[in-house]
Design a protein around this motif. Sequence first.
Motif, mmCIF file in Angstrom:
data_model
loop_
_atom_site.group_PDB
_atom_site.id
_atom_site.type_symbol
_atom_site.label_atom_id
_atom_site.label_comp_id
_atom_site.label_asym_id
_atom_site.label_seq_id
_atom_site.Cartn_x
_atom_site.Cartn_y
_atom_site.Cartn_z
ATOM 1 N N UNK A 287 0.834 -1.205 0.000
ATOM 2 C CA UNK A 287 0.000 0.000 0.000
ATOM 3 C C UNK A 287 0.869 1.256 0.000
ATOM 4 N N UNK A 288 1.946 1.220 0.773
ATOM 5 C CA UNK A 288 2.879 2.344 0.777
ATOM 6 C C UNK A 288 3.501 2.538 -0.606
ATOM 7 N N UNK A 289 3.902 1.448 -1.229
ATOM 8 C CA UNK A 289 4.514 1.527 -2.553
ATOM 9 C C UNK A 289 3.547 2.096 -3.580
ATOM 10 N N UNK A 290 2.288 1.709 -3.485
ATOM 11 C CA UNK A 290 1.271 2.228 -4.400
ATOM 12 C C UNK A 290 1.103 3.732 -4.203
ATOM 13 N N UNK A 291 1.063 4.177 -2.943
ATOM 14 C CA UNK A 291 0.912 5.594 -2.660
ATOM 15 C C UNK A 291 2.110 6.404 -3.145
ATOM 16 N N UNK A 292 3.301 5.861 -2.956
ATOM 17 C CA UNK A 292 4.505 6.549 -3.446
ATOM 18 C C UNK A 292 4.457 6.662 -4.970
ATOM 19 N N UNK A 293 4.077 5.587 -5.632
ATOM 20 C CA UNK A 293 3.982 5.611 -7.090
ATOM 21 C C UNK A 293 2.948 6.605 -7.574
ATOM 22 N N UNK A 294 1.805 6.647 -6.899
ATOM 23 C CA UNK A 294 0.752 7.583 -7.290
ATOM 24 C C UNK A 294 1.188 9.022 -7.030
ATOM 25 N N UNK A 295 1.897 9.247 -5.935
ATOM 26 C CA UNK A 295 2.401 10.594 -5.638
ATOM 27 C C UNK A 295 3.371 11.055 -6.720
ATOM 28 N N UNK A 296 4.219 10.149 -7.189
ATOM 29 C CA UNK A 296 5.141 10.495 -8.280
ATOM 30 C C UNK A 296 4.372 10.829 -9.562
ATOM 31 N N UNK A 297 3.299 10.098 -9.829
ATOM 32 C CA UNK A 297 2.479 10.376 -11.014
ATOM 33 C C UNK A 297 1.853 11.764 -10.913
ATOM 34 N N UNK A 298 1.354 12.110 -9.737
ATOM 35 C CA UNK A 298 0.774 13.438 -9.535
ATOM 36 C C UNK A 298 1.832 14.527 -9.645
#
Length: 204
Positions: free
Chosen positions: A8-19
């Motif tokens: 879940x943390x990895x997904x959030x980090x990836x999404x933050x990078x996309x944003x």
Amino acid sequence: MLLTWVRRLEICVGLAHALSYIHYDESRDFSVIHRRISSGTVLLNDGWEPKLCEFEDSMKIKASQRHHSFHTNRVIGVIGYGDPTYLETNRVSHKSDIYSFGIVMFELLCGRESIIDSDTNKYLAPLASTHYREKRLDEIIDWDLWKQMDSQSFNIFAETAYDCLNEEQSQRPNIDEIVSRLEKALDYQNAVTLFFLFHLYIFV
């Protein structure tokens, strides 16, 4: 399938990078406000990497205007994820995306959807915010997830999600600050995981 806390943390980090990429990338002279950030606009590939989609209603603005807000004739958003300021004033900004991202973060943290029709506390945003302020977030987090969380990782993640939901748009963190915080939360969690695996290897 229950996602682990690390995942879940990895997904959030990836999404933050996309944003971060769509909000401002130095190689471009324009910026993008997505306006429909939700768990439904995040796809996961076979490697569990998040992919942000559904840009049909996004706004393209000049990079120099990325700190501005913009009046819109029609509010665009997903129920349960909408920035209250945007809904009330019709003024949208990058901080509107940040609010919606905060909801997604709380969904991943608590293992709950943004809206639960059968629940007394229908909307996750006020429920999570109240529990955070009262230091009772653990009461709405799945127990199996709670047991996986490093306390420092949890504190950083929860504080960041809460800050994203600030009623004042200007007080919400920008996406680059969020990326930095979430990467730190992931580092703390990975360090604990490695420590556990190391000691497990030694004593087996």
